[in-house]
Enzyme design. Structure first.
Site, short mmCIF file in Angstrom:
data_model
loop_
_atom_site.label_atom_id
_atom_site.label_comp_id
_atom_site.label_asym_id
_atom_site.label_seq_id
_atom_site.Cartn_x
_atom_site.Cartn_y
_atom_site.Cartn_z
N THR A 13 0.84 -1.20 0.00
CA THR A 13 0.00 0.00 0.00
C THR A 13 0.88 1.26 0.00
O THR A 13 0.73 2.14 -0.86
CB THR A 13 -0.93 0.00 1.23
N ALA A 43 12.58 -3.74 -3.02
CA ALA A 43 12.59 -5.12 -2.51
C ALA A 43 11.18 -5.53 -2.13
O ALA A 43 10.44 -4.76 -1.49
CB ALA A 43 13.50 -5.22 -1.29
N ARG A 45 8.69 -9.48 -1.37
CA ARG A 45 8.84 -10.94 -1.20
C ARG A 45 8.42 -11.66 -2.48
O ARG A 45 9.07 -12.56 -2.94
CB ARG A 45 7.95 -11.41 -0.04
N LYS A 105 5.54 2.98 12.30
CA LYS A 105 5.39 3.53 13.66
C LYS A 105 5.73 2.53 14.74
O LYS A 105 6.24 2.90 15.81
CB LYS A 105 3.98 4.08 13.87
N GLU A 129 7.51 11.08 8.95
CA GLU A 129 6.22 11.79 8.91
C GLU A 129 5.05 10.82 8.69
O GLU A 129 3.97 10.99 9.29
CB GLU A 129 6.25 12.84 7.78
N ILE A 136 -1.44 13.60 7.12
CA ILE A 136 -1.41 14.87 7.87
C ILE A 136 0.03 15.18 8.26
O ILE A 136 0.69 14.34 8.89
CB ILE A 136 -2.26 14.78 9.17
N LYS A 205 1.65 5.40 17.66
CA LYS A 205 1.66 6.78 17.14
C LYS A 205 1.68 7.78 18.29
O LYS A 205 2.37 8.80 18.23
CB LYS A 205 0.44 7.01 16.25
P1 NAP Z 1 1.72 -3.91 2.88
O1 NAP Z 1 0.69 -3.42 1.93
O2 NAP Z 1 1.52 -5.24 3.51
O3 NAP Z 1 3.12 -3.90 2.11
C1 NAP Z 1 4.30 -4.44 2.66
C2 NAP Z 1 5.32 -4.56 1.52
O4 NAP Z 1 6.56 -4.98 2.13
C3 NAP Z 1 4.96 -5.61 0.48
O5 NAP Z 1 5.36 -5.18 -0.78
C4 NAP Z 1 5.79 -6.83 0.90
O6 NAP Z 1 6.17 -7.64 -0.19
C5 NAP Z 1 7.03 -6.15 1.44
N1 NAP Z 1 7.75 -6.98 2.43
C6 NAP Z 1 7.34 -7.34 3.64
N2 NAP Z 1 8.27 -8.09 4.26
C7 NAP Z 1 9.31 -8.19 3.37
C8 NAP Z 1 10.58 -8.85 3.41
N3 NAP Z 1 10.97 -9.54 4.48
N4 NAP Z 1 11.37 -8.76 2.33
C9 NAP Z 1 10.99 -8.04 1.24
N5 NAP Z 1 9.81 -7.39 1.15
C10 NAP Z 1 8.98 -7.48 2.21
O7 NAP Z 1 1.93 -2.89 4.07
P2 NAP Z 1 1.60 -1.33 4.09
O8 NAP Z 1 0.17 -1.15 4.44
O9 NAP Z 1 2.14 -0.70 2.87
O10 NAP Z 1 2.42 -0.87 5.37
C11 NAP Z 1 3.82 -0.73 5.33
C12 NAP Z 1 4.25 0.09 6.56
O11 NAP Z 1 3.65 1.37 6.50
C13 NAP Z 1 3.86 -0.48 7.90
O12 NAP Z 1 4.86 -0.18 8.85
C14 NAP Z 1 2.58 0.26 8.25
O13 NAP Z 1 2.35 0.33 9.64
C15 NAP Z 1 2.91 1.63 7.70
N6 NAP Z 1 1.78 2.48 7.36
C16 NAP Z 1 0.75 1.99 6.64
C17 NAP Z 1 -0.29 2.84 6.26
C18 NAP Z 1 -1.46 2.34 5.47
O14 NAP Z 1 -2.42 3.11 5.28
N7 NAP Z 1 -1.44 1.12 4.97
C19 NAP Z 1 -0.25 4.19 6.65
C20 NAP Z 1 0.83 4.66 7.38
C21 NAP Z 1 1.84 3.80 7.72
P3 NAP Z 1 5.09 -8.67 -0.86
O15 NAP Z 1 4.02 -7.79 -1.44
O16 NAP Z 1 5.85 -9.33 -1.91
O17 NAP Z 1 4.60 -9.54 0.23
N1 HSE Z 2 -3.49 0.89 10.18
C1 HSE Z 2 -3.26 2.29 10.27
C2 HSE Z 2 -4.57 3.02 10.49
C3 HSE Z 2 -2.59 2.79 9.01
O1 HSE Z 2 -5.62 2.40 10.27
O2 HSE Z 2 -4.55 4.16 10.92
C4 HSE Z 2 -2.18 4.24 9.07
O3 HSE Z 2 -1.16 4.43 9.99
#
Ligand code: NAP
Ligand code: HSE
Length: 437
Positions: A13, A43, A45, A105, A129, A136, A205
């Site tokens: 995401t 990178a 998986r 976070k 950020e 935000i 957070k």
């Molecule tokens: P996600 O959609 O599950 O994406 C994770 C990505 O990391 C995927 O591309 C996955 O690869 C890759 N990955 C995970 N472990 C790996 C490893 N060991 N080696 C290589 N690649 C690896 O997660 P996300 O929602 O983007 O969240 C990522 C981070 O941002 C988290 O810390 C989350 O708390 C933070 N965050 C998320 C949001 C949100 O709205 N989603 C907002 C703010 C912060 P594969 O796809 O190949 O499995």
């Molecule tokens: N899982 C988190 C949320 C993503 O729902 O707020 C954004 O940090």
């Protein structure tokens, strides 16, 4: 200036959204940063699934250490999540002299102190950020825009998933499970959604906000954490009848006895702007002694809102790369040697108002018993509802709102009420925050 070369860890995401925004707005971003910001390696998986993102100019790998060790990469963006291997990757990137941008976070709240110390020593930046409040720019607002102020308190809706679930349950009558499933499909939820619904993500957070607001180390282990899984439709309905909305709040406040650090559902008067923040939107109130209360509102989760923060960090780092490390904004807003050791206030000492709901036998003397217990502990009642029982039902719901009192007194009162033979089941307690300036 030569292009800045970025390595992405993760193309989900957040990583995918970052790549999309960097590509779509490349020309505008270059005009702002003063140089091109180019993703040269990523990178993941599952290489096959990620092929859709790859172009001629970006190399894909399933070895994230290849990214942090690549000699041509200037900035590593960590968008993988989790503590391992993310912590080791970030520390290795820092050791290699690379700047880091992260949305993680959990990692910053638990290992921020170690990561910032390593970055300080190596003279590189770690920007985060996107870790709080999605799109935000709250970190920048507190660390820079509000830097003149002695911050008194912060209170916010800082988890998009739970706010989305509560809104869907209230407005659409959705079940908890259906609303959570939709939040997952929309990319809001954490890989382990119990982090969202149990309040852990909000506590990560809040830990970060508290550290940059008060100049204290990250103290996630001292946070009080309650999620939304115990809330019932009845509580949301009664709160509405009394003029309140129920939200999952993160609150951190400076008090004479220490710093409050707590995440829990709370009733908020519905006339407050923050009570009307719905869906996956986040909002954070910051009270500074000079500015008064400021409200920061926007999308709290999702691909492009979060990418907005990641890319802002990339531009900041690109602009500051050539500056003297000592003139940069400190990671935790305060100079590292001035961090304070103010304690976190034990939850029993926290003072707030409360919503209490109990089920009692519909007979004389019950209310008198309950109010006597409250009076004995010096707790005064602000409002009360006694619901008429359904026909044939010997039990009634009694709902009360209290004035401010300490948590240890309300806990003692609840223990005594639950021992009354006229009450059945437990007493539901939800904190109530007026959030007045
Ligand atoms: P996600 O959609 O599950 O994406 C994770 C990505 O990391 C995927 O591309 C996955 O690869 C890759 N990955 C995970 N472990 C790996 C490893 N060991 N080696 C290589 N690649 C690896 O997660 P996300 O929602 O983007 O969240 C990522 C981070 O941002 C988290 O810390 C989350 O708390 C933070 N965050 C998320 C949001 C949100 O709205 N989603 C907002 C703010 C912060 P594969 O796809 O190949 O499995
Ligand atoms: N899982 C988190 C949320 C993503 O729902 O707020 C954004 O940090």
């Amino acid at each position: 200036m030569k292009p800045i070369q970025v390595g992405l860890l993760g193309l989900g995401t957040v990583g995918g959204g970052t790549l999309t925004v960097l590509r779509r707005n490349a020309a505008e971003i270059k005009r702002r940063a003063g140089c091109e910001i180019r993703v040269v390696m990523a990178a993941v998986r599952d290489l096959q699934r990620a092929q859709a993102h790859a172009g001629d100019d970006m190399q894909l790998t399933d070895d994230p250490f290849a990214v942090v060790n690549h000699p041509d990469i200037d900035i590593v963006v960590e968008a993988m999540g989790g503590e391992s291997p993310a912590r080791a990757l970030i520390l290795e990137a820092i050791a290699n002299g690379k700047h880091v941008v992260t949305a993680n976070k959990a990692l910053i709240a638990r290992h921020g102190t170690e990561i910032f110390a390593a970055a300080q020593q190596r003279g590189v930046m770690v920007a985060f950020e996107a870790a709080v409040g999605g799109g935000i720019p709250i970190i920048k607002a507190i660390r820079e825009g509000l830097t003149a102020n002695r911050i008194e308190w912060i209170a916010g809706i800082i988890n998009g998933t739970t706010n989305f679930i509560l809104t869907r349950m209230r407005d659409e009558g959705s079940s908890f499970a259906d609303a959570l499933k939709l939040a997952q499909e929309l990319g809001y939820a954490e890989a382990d959604p119990s982090f969202d619904v149990e309040g852990v993500d909000a506590a990560h957070k809040l830990t970060i906000l508290s550290a940059i607001a008060f100049g204290i180390p990250m103290q996630f282990d001292h946070a009080h954490i309650e999620g939304i899984t115990r809330l019932t439709q009845d509580d949301v309905r009664y709160a509405g009848r009394l003029g309140y909305r129920v939200k999952l709040l993160g609150i951190t406040r400076r008090t004479a006895g220490g710093i409050e650090l707590r995440v829990h559902p709370a009733l908020i008067p519905e006339r407050r702007l923050i009570a009307n923040v719905d869906g996956s939107m986040n909002a954070i109130l910051v009270k500074g002694d000079a500015v008064g209360v400021t409200l920061h509102y926007g999308a709290g989760a999702g691909a492009e809102p979060t990418a907005s923060s990641v890319v802002a960090d990339l531009v900041d780092v690109a602009r500051m790369m050539t500056s003297d490390p000592h003139s940069r904004v400190p990671h935790l807003a305060f100079q590292p040697e001035t961090l304070s050791s103010e304690p976190i206030l034990p939850m029993g000492e926290v003072r707030t108002c409360y919503y209490l709901r109990m089920r009692a036998r519909d007979e004389a003397g019950v209310l008198a018993d309950v109010t006597r217990i409250l009076a004995d502990l010096g707790i005064s009642i602000e409002a009360m509802i006694q619901q008429e029982p359904a026909s044939g039902d010997p039990l009634v719901d009694i709902v009360m709102l209290t004035h401010q009192c300490s948590e240890k007194h309300i806990d003692a009162a609840i223990d005594r009420m639950e021992a009354l033979p006229s009450l059945t089941g437990g007493v539901m307690r939800i904190r109530l925050e007026h959030l007045a300036g």
